[in-house]
Design a protein around this motif. Sequence first.
Motif, short mmCIF file in Angstrom:
data_model
loop_
_atom_site.label_atom_id
_atom_site.label_comp_id
_atom_site.label_asym_id
_atom_site.label_seq_id
_atom_site.Cartn_x
_atom_site.Cartn_y
_atom_site.Cartn_z
N ASP A 1 21.23 43.17 31.81
CA ASP A 1 20.21 42.85 30.81
C ASP A 1 19.79 41.38 30.85
O ASP A 1 18.98 40.95 30.03
CB ASP A 1 20.74 43.18 29.40
N GLY A 2 20.36 40.61 31.77
CA GLY A 2 20.01 39.21 31.89
C GLY A 2 20.85 38.28 31.04
O GLY A 2 20.67 37.06 31.08
N GLU A 3 21.78 38.82 30.25
CA GLU A 3 22.65 37.96 29.44
C GLU A 3 23.69 37.29 30.34
O GLU A 3 24.24 37.91 31.26
CB GLU A 3 23.36 38.78 28.36
N ARG A 4 23.96 36.02 30.06
CA ARG A 4 24.90 35.25 30.89
C ARG A 4 26.14 34.86 30.09
O ARG A 4 26.05 34.39 28.97
CB ARG A 4 24.21 34.00 31.43
N ILE A 5 27.29 35.07 30.72
CA ILE A 5 28.58 34.68 30.15
C ILE A 5 29.18 33.64 31.08
O ILE A 5 29.16 33.80 32.31
CB ILE A 5 29.52 35.89 30.04
N GLU A 6 29.70 32.57 30.51
CA GLU A 6 30.28 31.51 31.34
C GLU A 6 31.33 32.05 32.29
O GLU A 6 32.10 32.95 31.95
CB GLU A 6 30.89 30.42 30.45
N MET A 7 31.38 31.46 33.48
CA MET A 7 32.33 31.89 34.50
C MET A 7 33.01 30.66 35.09
O MET A 7 32.40 29.60 35.24
CB MET A 7 31.61 32.66 35.61
N SER A 8 34.27 30.81 35.41
CA SER A 8 35.07 29.75 36.03
C SER A 8 35.97 30.37 37.08
O SER A 8 36.31 31.55 36.99
CB SER A 8 35.92 29.03 34.99
N GLY A 9 36.35 29.58 38.06
CA GLY A 9 37.41 30.02 38.95
C GLY A 9 38.73 30.06 38.20
O GLY A 9 38.99 29.23 37.32
N ALA A 10 39.55 31.05 38.48
CA ALA A 10 40.86 31.13 37.84
C ALA A 10 41.76 30.03 38.36
O ALA A 10 41.70 29.64 39.53
CB ALA A 10 41.49 32.50 38.13
N HIS A 11 42.59 29.49 37.48
CA HIS A 11 43.61 28.50 37.81
C HIS A 11 43.00 27.15 38.23
O HIS A 11 43.65 26.37 38.93
CB HIS A 11 44.53 28.98 38.95
N GLU A 12 41.76 26.85 37.79
CA GLU A 12 41.13 25.59 38.17
C GLU A 12 40.08 25.20 37.14
O GLU A 12 39.61 26.05 36.37
CB GLU A 12 40.49 25.72 39.55
N PRO A 13 39.68 23.95 37.11
CA PRO A 13 38.61 23.55 36.20
C PRO A 13 37.28 24.19 36.57
O PRO A 13 37.01 24.51 37.73
CB PRO A 13 38.55 22.02 36.38
#
Length: 254
Positions: A132-144
């Motif tokens: 639907d175009g909604e964005r959720i923040e993403m990060s690599g696991a175990h890192e900044p």
Amino acid sequence: MSRRTRTAAIGAGAALAVSVCALAAVAHSRPAGDTHAQDKGVILAEGNDRHPSRTARDWVTYADYAVVVTALDDSAIEPDADDPDNPVGDSGPVMRKVRLRVDKILWSKEKPAHEPPAAFDWNAFGWHQDEDGERIEMSGAHEPRIEPGHSYVMALQWQAPQCPPGDDPVPGQWRGLGDESTIPYDQGVLGQGEFEGRTRTAPAAEESALPSADPNFGLRDELVGRNAEDLAAKLGETQPGTPETAGEPADACT
């Protein structure tokens, strides 16, 4: 999930130069009172490291420099509407370009091929976009996640320009080694600052550090709560090992 588990084909510590190949993600809830809180938390992506990065020997074997940096600003790397493999509106990762300022050189290999940068751009995880175009923040696991306003210590390696067959050339760039080659460093304390998209204190970082008896105990665990000068001293007294791979990658430009 084990802290050291690595499963998919991408990682921000390994940095993503061209495209995302696969994603293994988990929802990451935030504690009450977190100033960066979101109801849907942060999606954590698992990926493979470019090089070993857990120990001081890993850093001095593979890195050109260890530096203190501050993230100045960032912007989304928007999907290319003309790319049939990554159409706008499709679901998947959306990356960010982060501008980093080098505040201090902590360590250098004996004969680096390039002068250290005063500032450089860093490809980082941004968001996971749903259908639907909604964005959720993403990060690599175990890192900044690498967010503006925060400081970090990084092990940097210069990657020469690459010319993958059938793809556009990739310019030379500064890259990390793996998920343990970036350490939060707010207010001059190792481990304190942004990690996996959350801001944590030094005591919280110390609580999550592995004990020295753990077989996966590493540089980040050993020096949590200390300062960059301690890390520089540790690197300075460490002898490099033999790299697991040597020479330019097969698709390097000639």
